[in-house]
Design a protein around this motif. Structure first.
Motif, short mmCIF file in Angstrom:
data_model
loop_
_atom_site.label_atom_id
_atom_site.label_comp_id
_atom_site.label_asym_id
_atom_site.label_seq_id
_atom_site.Cartn_x
_atom_site.Cartn_y
_atom_site.Cartn_z
N MET A 38 0.83 -1.21 0.00
CA MET A 38 0.00 0.00 0.00
C MET A 38 0.86 1.25 0.00
SD MET A 38 -3.36 -0.81 2.38
CE MET A 38 -3.14 0.72 3.18
N GLN A 39 1.94 1.26 0.78
CA GLN A 39 2.81 2.43 0.84
C GLN A 39 3.45 2.71 -0.51
OE1 GLN A 39 3.33 4.72 3.44
NE2 GLN A 39 4.18 5.81 1.70
N HIS A 40 3.92 1.65 -1.18
CA HIS A 40 4.56 1.84 -2.48
C HIS A 40 3.54 2.34 -3.50
CE1 HIS A 40 7.78 1.52 -5.33
NE2 HIS A 40 7.15 0.62 -6.07
N LEU A 41 2.34 1.75 -3.49
CA LEU A 41 1.30 2.18 -4.42
C LEU A 41 0.91 3.64 -4.15
CD1 LEU A 41 -0.65 1.65 -6.71
CD2 LEU A 41 -2.23 0.62 -5.05
N SER A 42 0.81 4.01 -2.89
CA SER A 42 0.51 5.40 -2.55
C SER A 42 1.59 6.34 -3.08
CB SER A 42 0.37 5.55 -1.03
OG SER A 42 0.17 6.89 -0.68
N ASP A 43 2.85 5.95 -2.90
CA ASP A 43 3.96 6.76 -3.41
C ASP A 43 3.92 6.88 -4.93
OD1 ASP A 43 4.97 7.29 -0.88
OD2 ASP A 43 6.46 5.69 -0.96
N ILE A 44 3.56 5.80 -5.60
CA ILE A 44 3.44 5.82 -7.07
C ILE A 44 2.33 6.78 -7.48
CG2 ILE A 44 2.73 4.46 -9.09
CD1 ILE A 44 4.17 2.05 -7.67
N GLU A 45 1.17 6.65 -6.84
CA GLU A 45 0.03 7.51 -7.19
C GLU A 45 0.33 8.99 -6.94
OE1 GLU A 45 -3.51 6.23 -5.19
OE2 GLU A 45 -3.87 4.62 -6.62
N ARG A 46 1.16 9.29 -5.97
CA ARG A 46 1.51 10.68 -5.69
C ARG A 46 2.69 11.16 -6.50
NH1 ARG A 46 2.12 11.23 0.40
NH2 ARG A 46 2.10 8.99 0.56
N GLY A 47 3.22 10.32 -7.37
CA GLY A 47 4.33 10.71 -8.24
C GLY A 47 5.65 10.78 -7.52
N ARG A 48 5.76 10.15 -6.38
CA ARG A 48 7.00 10.20 -5.60
C ARG A 48 7.94 9.05 -5.91
NH1 ARG A 48 4.62 12.56 0.07
NH2 ARG A 48 3.94 14.51 -0.87
N LYS A 49 7.40 7.98 -6.47
CA LYS A 49 8.22 6.83 -6.86
C LYS A 49 8.04 6.57 -8.35
CE LYS A 49 9.63 5.62 -2.75
NZ LYS A 49 11.00 5.62 -2.33
N ASP A 50 9.12 6.18 -8.97
CA ASP A 50 9.12 5.84 -10.39
C ASP A 50 9.10 4.32 -10.47
OD1 ASP A 50 9.22 6.23 -13.09
OD2 ASP A 50 11.11 7.31 -13.08
N PRO A 51 7.94 3.71 -10.72
CA PRO A 51 7.84 2.25 -10.65
C PRO A 51 8.54 1.57 -11.83
CG PRO A 51 5.79 3.15 -11.46
CD PRO A 51 6.66 4.32 -11.07
N SER A 52 9.00 0.35 -11.58
CA SER A 52 9.57 -0.46 -12.66
C SER A 52 8.46 -0.83 -13.64
CB SER A 52 10.19 -1.74 -12.08
OG SER A 52 9.15 -2.57 -11.55
N SER A 53 8.84 -1.33 -14.78
CA SER A 53 7.83 -1.76 -15.76
C SER A 53 7.01 -2.92 -15.20
CB SER A 53 8.49 -2.13 -17.08
OG SER A 53 9.44 -3.16 -16.91
N GLU A 54 7.63 -3.77 -14.40
CA GLU A 54 6.91 -4.90 -13.81
C GLU A 54 5.85 -4.42 -12.83
OE1 GLU A 54 10.24 -4.68 -13.98
OE2 GLU A 54 10.86 -6.43 -15.14
N VAL A 55 6.19 -3.45 -11.98
CA VAL A 55 5.24 -2.91 -11.02
C VAL A 55 4.14 -2.15 -11.76
CG1 VAL A 55 4.94 -1.24 -9.14
CG2 VAL A 55 6.84 -2.87 -9.08
#
Length: 118
Positions: A38-55
């Protein structure tokens, strides 16, 4: 172009969050379905993390989208915003739209703003 464009991760995160909300799904639901915390998804949705293509594939799949769908929506959002002299920027911390002149400098980090339309 005179203004600062948002980063891909910022726009993609906004698109993912918008789609999750459109489906009336919780962060926990999509995180569980995608296998992403959930934390990683939240960070992705807020543009704070650049997810890998797999994620990215796991999250879009959990939302019933393809990576191509995500890419098209991101490109359309950026293109609409870049065509405007004045953009409507969505402050993701408050959810309020804010007018922003493309010729004006952007103060602070842009990860809390998204060019949505003019």
């Amino acid at each position: 172009m005179g203004g600062v464009e948002p980063l891909w991760r910022e726009v993609a995160g906004h698109v993912l969050r918008r789609e999750r909300h459109r489906q009336h799904r919780t962060l926990a639901d999509v995180a569980a379905a995608s296998g992403v915390s959930m934390q990683h998804l939240s960070d992705i949705e807020r543009g704070r993390k650049d997810p890998s293509s797999e994620v990215s594939a796991a999250v879009t799949g959990a939302l019933g989208l393809s990576l191509g769908d995500l890419a098209i929506q991101v490109a359309q959002t950026v293109r609409v915003g870049s065509q405007a002299e004045t953009a409507v920027v969505l402050d993701l911390s408050t959810g309020n739209p804010v007018a922003h002149s493309r010729s004006a400098p952007v103060s602070g980090q842009i990860n809390d703003a998204l060019c949505a339309a003019a």
